[in-house]
Motif scaffolding. Sequence first.
Motif, PDB file in Angstrom:
ATOM      1  N   ASN A   1     -26.041  27.491 -20.874  1.00 47.95           N
ATOM      2  CA  ASN A   1     -24.724  28.062 -20.531  1.00 47.95           C
ATOM      3  C   ASN A   1     -24.220  27.526 -19.183  1.00 47.95           C
ATOM      4  O   ASN A   1     -23.040  27.223 -19.025  1.00 47.95           O
ATOM      5  N   ASN A   2     -25.122  27.420 -18.210  1.00 49.39           N
ATOM      6  CA  ASN A   2     -24.752  26.874 -16.899  1.00 49.39           C
ATOM      7  C   ASN A   2     -24.281  25.432 -17.028  1.00 49.39           C
ATOM      8  O   ASN A   2     -23.282  25.033 -16.421  1.00 49.39           O
ATOM      9  N   LEU A   3     -25.022  24.641 -17.808  1.00 45.18           N
ATOM     10  CA  LEU A   3     -24.654  23.238 -18.002  1.00 45.18           C
ATOM     11  C   LEU A   3     -23.317  23.116 -18.727  1.00 45.18           C
ATOM     12  O   LEU A   3     -22.493  22.251 -18.403  1.00 45.18           O
ATOM     13  N   LYS A   4     -23.102  23.981 -19.738  1.00 49.71           N
ATOM     14  CA  LYS A   4     -21.830  23.948 -20.466  1.00 49.71           C
ATOM     15  C   LYS A   4     -20.662  24.275 -19.531  1.00 49.71           C
ATOM     16  O   LYS A   4     -19.631  23.620 -19.557  1.00 49.71           O
ATOM     17  N   SER A   5     -20.846  25.312 -18.723  1.00 48.02           N
ATOM     18  CA  SER A   5     -19.760  25.692 -17.817  1.00 48.02           C
ATOM     19  C   SER A   5     -19.524  24.605 -16.766  1.00 48.02           C
ATOM     20  O   SER A   5     -18.381  24.302 -16.424  1.00 48.02           O
ATOM     21  N   GLU A   6     -20.607  23.979 -16.287  1.00 48.82           N
ATOM     22  CA  GLU A   6     -20.437  22.900 -15.313  1.00 48.82           C
ATOM     23  C   GLU A   6     -19.744  21.700 -15.957  1.00 48.82           C
ATOM     24  O   GLU A   6     -18.882  21.068 -15.354  1.00 48.82           O
ATOM     25  N   HIS A   7     -20.131  21.418 -17.234  1.00 54.41           N
ATOM     26  CA  HIS A   7     -19.483  20.325 -17.961  1.00 54.41           C
ATOM     27  C   HIS A   7     -17.987  20.602 -18.142  1.00 54.41           C
ATOM     28  O   HIS A   7     -17.158  19.719 -17.940  1.00 54.41           O
ATOM     29  N   LYS A   8     -17.644  21.824 -18.503  1.00 55.11           N
ATOM     30  CA  LYS A   8     -16.230  22.187 -18.660  1.00 55.11           C
ATOM     31  C   LYS A   8     -15.483  22.051 -17.329  1.00 55.11           C
ATOM     32  O   LYS A   8     -14.367  21.551 -17.278  1.00 55.11           O
ATOM     33  N   ARG A   9     -16.139  22.510 -16.281  1.00 55.84           N
ATOM     34  CA  ARG A   9     -15.511  22.437 -14.955  1.00 55.84           C
ATOM     35  C   ARG A   9     -15.269  20.987 -14.554  1.00 55.84           C
ATOM     36  O   ARG A   9     -14.182  20.622 -14.084  1.00 55.84           O
ATOM     37  N   LEU A  10     -16.294  20.131 -14.745  1.00 55.01           N
ATOM     38  CA  LEU A  10     -16.135  18.723 -14.393  1.00 55.01           C
ATOM     39  C   LEU A  10     -15.116  18.032 -15.288  1.00 55.01           C
ATOM     40  O   LEU A  10     -14.326  17.211 -14.823  1.00 55.01           O
ATOM     41  N   ALA A  11     -15.151  18.350 -16.567  1.00 59.87           N
ATOM     42  CA  ALA A  11     -14.191  17.734 -17.489  1.00 59.87           C
ATOM     43  C   ALA A  11     -12.772  18.156 -17.126  1.00 59.87           C
ATOM     44  O   ALA A  11     -11.855  17.331 -17.122  1.00 59.87           O
ATOM     45  N   SER A  12     -12.585  19.436 -16.831  1.00 62.77           N
ATOM     46  CA  SER A  12     -11.245  19.885 -16.457  1.00 62.77           C
ATOM     47  C   SER A  12     -10.857  19.311 -15.092  1.00 62.77           C
ATOM     48  O   SER A  12      -9.699  18.981 -14.861  1.00 62.77           O
ATOM     49  N   ALA A  13     -11.847  19.158 -14.184  1.00 61.36           N
ATOM     50  CA  ALA A  13     -11.559  18.565 -12.881  1.00 61.36           C
ATOM     51  C   ALA A  13     -11.153  17.110 -13.057  1.00 61.36           C
ATOM     52  O   ALA A  13     -10.213  16.634 -12.406  1.00 61.36           O
ATOM     53  N   ASN A  14     -11.853  16.398 -13.947  1.00 59.86           N
ATOM     54  CA  ASN A  14     -11.499  14.995 -14.188  1.00 59.86           C
ATOM     55  C   ASN A  14     -10.130  14.883 -14.835  1.00 59.86           C
ATOM     56  O   ASN A  14      -9.330  14.035 -14.468  1.00 59.86           O
ATOM     57  N   SER A  15      -9.868  15.752 -15.814  1.00 63.45           N
ATOM     58  CA  SER A  15      -8.547  15.702 -16.447  1.00 63.45           C
ATOM     59  C   SER A  15      -7.485  16.154 -15.459  1.00 63.45           C
ATOM     60  O   SER A  15      -6.384  15.609 -15.421  1.00 63.45           O
ATOM     61  N   ASN A  16      -7.826  17.166 -14.656  1.00 68.94           N
ATOM     62  CA  ASN A  16      -6.886  17.608 -13.614  1.00 68.94           C
ATOM     63  C   ASN A  16      -6.671  16.500 -12.585  1.00 68.94           C
ATOM     64  O   ASN A  16      -5.560  16.287 -12.122  1.00 68.94           O
ATOM     65  N   GLN A  17      -7.758  15.804 -12.235  1.00 67.48           N
ATOM     66  CA  GLN A  17      -7.644  14.719 -11.266  1.00 67.48           C
ATOM     67  C   GLN A  17      -6.783  13.601 -11.830  1.00 67.48           C
ATOM     68  O   GLN A  17      -5.933  13.053 -11.135  1.00 67.48           O
TER      69      GLN A  17
END
Length: 148
Positions: A28-44
């Motif tokens: 769950n931690n890895l999934k949430s971190e992956h979502k955060r990074l993916a959204s950060a990359n898309s946001n970036q």
Amino acid sequence: MDLEDRSLQPNVKAVLLAKLREYKSDLNNLKSEHKRLASANSNQAARDDLLESGMADAMSVSANQRGRLMMSTERLNESSDRINESRRTMLETEELEQLHGVDDNISKSKKILTNMSRRMSRNKWIISSIIVVLVVAIALILYFKLSK
């Protein structure tokens, strides 16, 4: 895995369930971190796209604003020049009004001096006439006194 762990012996079952919970929390931690990074990359990426287009827009807007500012400054300078010219015209007008006032005063003074000159001439004629009458009277008196 969860179902398999429940069918095992209780002592092994407790250890395996603890590990299973730990793995699930890590997952769950890895999934949430992956979502955060993916959204950060898309946001970036979206942010970079916006900034690039925004920079172009900002530069054109800045140039547009600079042009409007220059035009406004030019209009302000022209208005200041007109105000200064109006002030200069007003001062000249006030000087002319003062000159007209002085001219009026000179005209009045001229009339007064003309009247004084006329009175003086009239008084000279009156005094001269009185002197002539007195001289004639004295001459007549002397003539009558000496002739007797």
